[in-house]
Design a protein around this motif. Structure first.
Motif, PDB file in Angstrom:
ATOM      1  N   UNK A   1       0.834  -1.206   0.000  1.00 49.38           N
ATOM      2  CA  UNK A   1       0.000   0.000   0.000  1.00 49.38           C
ATOM      3  C   UNK A   1       0.872   1.261   0.000  1.00 49.38           C
ATOM      4  N   UNK A   2       1.917   1.278   0.842  1.00 49.60           N
ATOM      5  CA  UNK A   2       2.808   2.435   0.910  1.00 49.60           C
ATOM      6  C   UNK A   2       3.546   2.618  -0.411  1.00 49.60           C
ATOM      7  N   UNK A   3       4.001   1.518  -1.019  1.00 45.92           N
ATOM      8  CA  UNK A   3       4.678   1.611  -2.320  1.00 45.92           C
ATOM      9  C   UNK A   3       3.745   2.211  -3.366  1.00 45.92           C
ATOM     10  N   UNK A   4       2.470   1.836  -3.337  1.00 43.47           N
ATOM     11  CA  UNK A   4       1.493   2.403  -4.271  1.00 43.47           C
ATOM     12  C   UNK A   4       1.308   3.895  -3.998  1.00 43.47           C
ATOM     13  N   UNK A   5       1.124   4.277  -2.731  1.00 44.87           N
ATOM     14  CA  UNK A   5       0.973   5.698  -2.402  1.00 44.87           C
ATOM     15  C   UNK A   5       2.198   6.490  -2.857  1.00 44.87           C
ATOM     16  N   UNK A   6       3.391   5.955  -2.602  1.00 42.23           N
ATOM     17  CA  UNK A   6       4.614   6.652  -3.010  1.00 42.23           C
ATOM     18  C   UNK A   6       4.702   6.764  -4.528  1.00 42.23           C
ATOM     19  N   UNK A   7       4.309   5.713  -5.250  1.00 42.86           N
ATOM     20  CA  UNK A   7       4.322   5.753  -6.713  1.00 42.86           C
ATOM     21  C   UNK A   7       3.370   6.819  -7.254  1.00 42.86           C
ATOM     22  N   UNK A   8       2.310   7.112  -6.505  1.00 39.31           N
ATOM     23  CA  UNK A   8       1.357   8.145  -6.909  1.00 39.31           C
ATOM     24  C   UNK A   8       1.797   9.530  -6.470  1.00 39.31           C
ATOM     25  N   UNK A   9       2.873   9.615  -5.705  1.00 42.46           N
ATOM     26  CA  UNK A   9       3.340  10.917  -5.235  1.00 42.46           C
ATOM     27  C   UNK A   9       2.630  11.417  -3.998  1.00 42.46           C
ATOM     28  N   UNK A  10       2.037  10.518  -3.227  1.00 40.82           N
ATOM     29  CA  UNK A  10       1.377  10.948  -1.990  1.00 40.82           C
ATOM     30  C   UNK A  10       1.780  10.041  -0.829  1.00 40.82           C
ATOM     31  N   UNK A  11       3.050  10.096  -0.440  1.00 42.54           N
ATOM     32  CA  UNK A  11       3.482   9.266   0.697  1.00 42.54           C
ATOM     33  C   UNK A  11       2.794   9.723   1.977  1.00 42.54           C
ATOM     34  N   UNK A  12       2.579   8.816   2.911  1.00 41.93           N
ATOM     35  CA  UNK A  12       1.941   9.193   4.174  1.00 41.93           C
ATOM     36  C   UNK A  12       2.739  10.278   4.899  1.00 41.93           C
ATOM     37  N   UNK A  13       2.015  11.201   5.501  1.00 37.48           N
ATOM     38  CA  UNK A  13       2.622  12.300   6.251  1.00 37.48           C
ATOM     39  C   UNK A  13       1.989  12.314   7.639  1.00 37.48           C
ATOM     40  N   UNK A  14       2.699  11.819   8.663  1.00 39.57           N
ATOM     41  CA  UNK A  14       2.111  11.716  10.001  1.00 39.57           C
ATOM     42  C   UNK A  14       1.648  13.044  10.590  1.00 39.57           C
ATOM     43  N   UNK A  15       2.122  14.160  10.050  1.00 43.13           N
ATOM     44  CA  UNK A  15       1.699  15.460  10.598  1.00 43.13           C
ATOM     45  C   UNK A  15       0.791  16.215   9.642  1.00 43.13           C
ATOM     46  N   UNK A  16       0.388  15.588   8.546  1.00 44.18           N
ATOM     47  CA  UNK A  16      -0.410  16.293   7.550  1.00 44.18           C
ATOM     48  C   UNK A  16      -1.736  15.620   7.279  1.00 44.18           C
ATOM     49  N   UNK A  17      -2.076  15.578   6.011  1.00 42.89           N
ATOM     50  CA  UNK A  17      -3.338  14.990   5.569  1.00 42.89           C
ATOM     51  C   UNK A  17      -3.001  13.795   4.692  1.00 42.89           C
TER      52      UNK A  17
END
Length: 139
Positions: A40-56
């Motif tokens: 899931x994280x690899x997919x998010x990163x490939x889309x340019x939206x890595x998880x941001x614990x302090x953001x959205x």
């Protein structure tokens, strides 16, 4: 939840690590959720939206897995990520695990409900328009 109404969006190959196994000599059931997470994280990163614990960004509010066969070290797995059923602030994912050397046999299938959250306020927010556009493209 059936995968028939879902569309593949990502594929990840990973090694089965020695430390993934338990005393029974197979990959421990909890590790499958780590495999799903990495995909899931690899997919998010490939889309340019890595998880941001302090953001959205994405937060998992439910997860499940069905185990069909055992995995053992050594080897590699392919994790296929599928997405479907998206709404105002959430969507569902399905992950299918197969051994790289046996792509026809599903080892496990699981999924999650992903909600877009403002981490500071701890509240769901609308999926960003670029994410909605990406999800619309696969349907």
């Amino acid at each position: 939840m059936s995968a028939e109404h879902f569309t593949q969006v990502h594929r990840l190959r990973m090694p089965i690590r020695w430390g993934d196994m338990d005393a029974m000599g197979h990959v421990n059931n909890t590790v499958y959720f780590r495999y799903f997470e990495q995909a899931r994280i690899a997919w998010f990163e490939a889309m340019g939206c890595p998880p941001d614990p302090s953001g959205i960004g994405p937060v998992i509010i439910s997860a499940h897995c069905t185990f069909f066969k055992q995995l053992r070290y050594p080897g590699e797995i392919d994790i296929e990520t599928l997405v479907g059923d998206f709404g105002r602030s959430s969507f569902h994912t399905i992950h299918q695990i197969r051994r790289a050397d046996d792509p026809l046999t599903m080892i496990a299938e699981g999924g999650s409900k992903v909600v877009w959250v403002d981490q500071r306020q701890e509240k769901s927010v609308l999926l960003p328009e670029d994410m909605r556009a990406r999800l619309r493209m696969v349907f």
